[in-house]
Each structure stands twice: as C-alpha cells, then as structure tokens.
Write a protein that holds these residues in place. Structure first.
Motif, PDB file in Angstrom:
ATOM      1  N   GLY A  35      16.105 -43.158 -95.279  1.00 24.20           N
ATOM      2  CA  GLY A  35      15.468 -42.883 -94.007  1.00 24.20           C
ATOM      3  C   GLY A  35      14.001 -42.561 -94.141  1.00 24.20           C
ATOM      4  O   GLY A  35      13.486 -42.374 -95.245  1.00 24.20           O
ATOM      5  N   TRP A  36      13.352 -42.555 -93.006  1.00 27.81           N
ATOM      6  CA  TRP A  36      11.950 -42.165 -92.905  1.00 27.81           C
ATOM      7  C   TRP A  36      11.847 -40.973 -91.968  1.00 27.81           C
ATOM      8  O   TRP A  36      12.466 -40.961 -90.893  1.00 27.81           O
ATOM      9  CB  TRP A  36      11.101 -43.314 -92.384  1.00 27.81           C
ATOM     10  N   TYR A  37      11.073 -39.990 -92.392  1.00 22.82           N
ATOM     11  CA  TYR A  37      10.785 -38.813 -91.604  1.00 22.82           C
ATOM     12  C   TYR A  37       9.276 -38.659 -91.524  1.00 22.82           C
ATOM     13  O   TYR A  37       8.546 -39.265 -92.327  1.00 22.82           O
ATOM     14  CB  TYR A  37      11.404 -37.565 -92.247  1.00 22.82           C
ATOM     15  N   ARG A  38       8.793 -37.866 -90.587  1.00 22.08           N
ATOM     16  CA  ARG A  38       7.353 -37.644 -90.505  1.00 22.08           C
ATOM     17  C   ARG A  38       7.068 -36.202 -90.116  1.00 22.08           C
ATOM     18  O   ARG A  38       7.892 -35.541 -89.488  1.00 22.08           O
ATOM     19  CB  ARG A  38       6.710 -38.607 -89.508  1.00 22.08           C
ATOM     20  N   GLU A  88      -0.134 -40.411 -81.316  1.00 17.86           N
ATOM     21  CA  GLU A  88       0.893 -39.401 -81.592  1.00 17.86           C
ATOM     22  C   GLU A  88       1.815 -39.781 -82.753  1.00 17.86           C
ATOM     23  O   GLU A  88       2.644 -38.962 -83.170  1.00 17.86           O
ATOM     24  CB  GLU A  88       1.731 -39.114 -80.338  1.00 17.86           C
ATOM     25  N   ASP A  89       1.669 -40.995 -83.276  1.00 16.43           N
ATOM     26  CA  ASP A  89       2.414 -41.381 -84.485  1.00 16.43           C
ATOM     27  C   ASP A  89       1.714 -40.894 -85.752  1.00 16.43           C
ATOM     28  O   ASP A  89       2.261 -41.030 -86.853  1.00 16.43           O
ATOM     29  CB  ASP A  89       2.568 -42.901 -84.550  1.00 16.43           C
ATOM     30  N   THR A  90       0.532 -40.334 -85.604  1.00 14.07           N
ATOM     31  CA  THR A  90      -0.203 -39.824 -86.755  1.00 14.07           C
ATOM     32  C   THR A  90       0.582 -38.716 -87.435  1.00 14.07           C
ATOM     33  O   THR A  90       0.992 -37.745 -86.793  1.00 14.07           O
ATOM     34  CB  THR A  90      -1.580 -39.300 -86.326  1.00 14.07           C
ATOM     35  N   ALA A  91       0.815 -38.864 -88.727  1.00 13.47           N
ATOM     36  CA  ALA A  91       1.618 -37.903 -89.486  1.00 13.47           C
ATOM     37  C   ALA A  91       1.672 -38.330 -90.943  1.00 13.47           C
ATOM     38  O   ALA A  91       1.258 -39.443 -91.288  1.00 13.47           O
ATOM     39  CB  ALA A  91       3.033 -37.826 -88.923  1.00 13.47           C
ATOM     40  N   VAL A  92       2.204 -37.446 -91.762  1.00 18.58           N
ATOM     41  CA  VAL A  92       2.597 -37.837 -93.111  1.00 18.58           C
ATOM     42  C   VAL A  92       4.039 -38.331 -93.021  1.00 18.58           C
ATOM     43  O   VAL A  92       4.907 -37.628 -92.485  1.00 18.58           O
ATOM     44  CB  VAL A  92       2.495 -36.666 -94.101  1.00 18.58           C
ATOM     45  N   TYR A  93       4.260 -39.510 -93.528  1.00 16.27           N
ATOM     46  CA  TYR A  93       5.585 -40.128 -93.471  1.00 16.27           C
ATOM     47  C   TYR A  93       6.264 -39.996 -94.831  1.00 16.27           C
ATOM     48  O   TYR A  93       5.667 -40.328 -95.861  1.00 16.27           O
ATOM     49  CB  TYR A  93       5.468 -41.592 -93.064  1.00 16.27           C
ATOM     50  N   TYR A  94       7.509 -39.527 -94.793  1.00 18.25           N
ATOM     51  CA  TYR A  94       8.276 -39.284 -96.018  1.00 18.25           C
ATOM     52  C   TYR A  94       9.518 -40.164 -96.055  1.00 18.25           C
ATOM     53  O   TYR A  94      10.240 -40.286 -95.051  1.00 18.25           O
ATOM     54  CB  TYR A  94       8.723 -37.831 -96.091  1.00 18.25           C
ATOM     55  N   CYS A  95       9.772 -40.714 -97.209  1.00 22.73           N
ATOM     56  CA  CYS A  95      11.015 -41.454 -97.443  1.00 22.73           C
ATOM     57  C   CYS A  95      12.074 -40.477 -97.943  1.00 22.73           C
ATOM     58  O   CYS A  95      11.773 -39.551 -98.705  1.00 22.73           O
ATOM     59  CB  CYS A  95      10.774 -42.536 -98.483  1.00 22.73           C
ATOM     60  N   ASN A  96      13.295 -40.701 -97.514  1.00 22.37           N
ATOM     61  CA  ASN A  96      14.420 -39.858 -97.925  1.00 22.37           C
ATOM     62  C   ASN A  96      15.597 -40.745 -98.292  1.00 22.37           C
ATOM     63  O   ASN A  96      15.810 -41.791 -97.682  1.00 22.37           O
ATOM     64  CB  ASN A  96      14.809 -38.930 -96.776  1.00 22.37           C
ATOM     65  N   THR A 109      25.443 -36.295-106.664  1.00 23.95           N
ATOM     66  CA  THR A 109      24.861 -36.813-105.430  1.00 23.95           C
ATOM     67  C   THR A 109      23.843 -35.802-104.930  1.00 23.95           C
ATOM     68  O   THR A 109      23.989 -34.593-105.147  1.00 23.95           O
ATOM     69  CB  THR A 109      25.916 -37.047-104.337  1.00 23.95           C
ATOM     70  N   GLY A 110      22.827 -36.302-104.290  1.00 25.42           N
ATOM     71  CA  GLY A 110      21.811 -35.401-103.797  1.00 25.42           C
ATOM     72  C   GLY A 110      20.831 -36.100-102.880  1.00 25.42           C
ATOM     73  O   GLY A 110      20.782 -37.329-102.812  1.00 25.42           O
ATOM     74  N   ASN A 111      20.054 -35.301-102.180  1.00 29.02           N
ATOM     75  CA  ASN A 111      19.009 -35.788-101.282  1.00 29.02           C
ATOM     76  C   ASN A 111      17.681 -35.795-102.019  1.00 29.02           C
ATOM     77  O   ASN A 111      17.328 -34.812-102.674  1.00 29.02           O
ATOM     78  CB  ASN A 111      18.919 -34.840-100.080  1.00 29.02           C
ATOM     79  N   ARG A 112      16.973 -36.891-101.943  1.00 27.30           N
ATOM     80  CA  ARG A 112      15.687 -36.993-102.607  1.00 27.30           C
ATOM     81  C   ARG A 112      14.606 -37.364-101.589  1.00 27.30           C
ATOM     82  O   ARG A 112      14.844 -38.133-100.659  1.00 27.30           O
ATOM     83  CB  ARG A 112      15.723 -38.032-103.728  1.00 27.30           C
ATOM     84  N   TRP A 113      13.402 -36.825-101.830  1.00 28.63           N
ATOM     85  CA  TRP A 113      12.255 -37.083-100.963  1.00 28.63           C
ATOM     86  C   TRP A 113      11.130 -37.713-101.760  1.00 28.63           C
ATOM     87  O   TRP A 113      10.928 -37.392-102.938  1.00 28.63           O
ATOM     88  CB  TRP A 113      11.738 -35.778-100.353  1.00 28.63           C
ATOM     89  N   GLY A 114      10.377 -38.568-101.116  1.00 28.54           N
ATOM     90  CA  GLY A 114       9.159 -39.083-101.697  1.00 28.54           C
ATOM     91  C   GLY A 114       8.028 -38.090-101.481  1.00 28.54           C
ATOM     92  O   GLY A 114       8.191 -37.041-100.858  1.00 28.54           O
ATOM     93  N   GLN A 115       6.841 -38.456-101.988  1.00 28.77           N
ATOM     94  CA  GLN A 115       5.701 -37.546-101.927  1.00 28.77           C
ATOM     95  C   GLN A 115       4.974 -37.616-100.581  1.00 28.77           C
ATOM     96  O   GLN A 115       4.161 -36.744-100.272  1.00 28.77           O
ATOM     97  CB  GLN A 115       4.711 -37.862-103.065  1.00 28.77           C
ATOM     98  N   GLY A 116       5.274 -38.621 -99.801  1.00 31.04           N
ATOM     99  CA  GLY A 116       4.651 -38.776 -98.491  1.00 31.04           C
ATOM    100  C   GLY A 116       3.461 -39.707 -98.510  1.00 31.04           C
ATOM    101  O   GLY A 116       2.747 -39.808 -99.514  1.00 31.04           O
ATOM    102  N   THR A 117       3.244 -40.378 -97.382  1.00 26.20           N
ATOM    103  CA  THR A 117       2.089 -41.244 -97.219  1.00 26.20           C
ATOM    104  C   THR A 117       1.500 -41.001 -95.835  1.00 26.20           C
ATOM    105  O   THR A 117       2.237 -40.907 -94.844  1.00 26.20           O
ATOM    106  CB  THR A 117       2.464 -42.732 -97.429  1.00 26.20           C
TER     107      THR A 117
END
Length: 123
Positions: A35-38, A88-96, A109-117
């Motif tokens: 997924g993508w989060y911001r 309003e879409d301006t944000a840091v976007y994170y992959c999960n 098993t676990g949840n992992r996050w990217g560093q953000g873009t």
C-alpha cells in the motif's frame, strides 16, 4: 531483512501527473498487501491506496478516480499512478508491505515501511 525503496516523487503543477514506485527486497517469502500512505506537514499519516496479492484494491475517497495502484507480484513492486494532482496531495508518500520473510532459518511476518518520497503539487 526486508527493505522497501520508493522512487518517483517530485514537484508537479496542479493537474499534473506523477508515478511512484516501490520495490521490496530481501529474504521475502510472500507479500500479502502492499500500500501507499501519505503524511502532510502537521498531519497524521493516512491511507492512500492498498492492493492485495490477488489484485483487490482499496482507495481513500480523496483519491478515487485520480490515483491507480498496481503491483507486480513476481518483482515485489507496487506503483501508484497519480493523475489530476491537487495542492492538497502534497505530502511525503510512504510504501507499506505486509511481508512474510525468512530470518535465521525461521519464517516471520511483519509490516515494513519505506523511507518516504516527497510529492509537492504547486504552481
């Protein structure tokens, strides 16, 4: 260990498009949901879109019809195509990713996050 690396952020004018990419690497057995989060400045992190290994997708109401999430299970990648971008879409976007992986001969098993873009939508 498992790592997620995002790419594709940048500065774009309102109405423009960007494509974000996320690549997972490591001793991966399988990835269930990607997924993508911001997170905007001063705001809480929020869900943007998710996709299961079977291709089922879920979107935040604010991005429905403008953003499209896709993934390549063989390559452990997930992309987010963002069209008709708004300030309003301006944000840091994170992959999960919800990942099953090997460590020390054992399966976890676990949840992992990217560093953000950073994505900035501005004229």
């Amino acid at each position: 260990q498992v790592q997620l690396v995002e790419s594709g952020g940048g500065l774009v004018q309102p109405g423009g498009s960007l494509r974000l990419s996320c690549a997972a690497s490591g001793s991966i057995v399988s990835i269930n949901v990607m997924g993508w989060y911001r997170q905007g400045l001063g705001k809480q992190r929020e869900l943007v879109a998710t996709i299961t290994s079977g291709g089922s997708t879920n979107y935040a109401d604010s991005v429905k019809g403008r953003f499209t999430i896709s993934r390549d299970n063989a390559k452990n990648t997930a992309d987010l195509q963002m069209n008709s971008l708004k300030p309003e879409d301006t944000a840091v976007y994170y992959c999960n990713a919800n990942v099953a992986y090997f460590k020390g001969g054992l399966r976890y098993t676990g949840n992992r996050w990217g560093q953000g873009t950073q994505v900035t939508v501005s004229s």
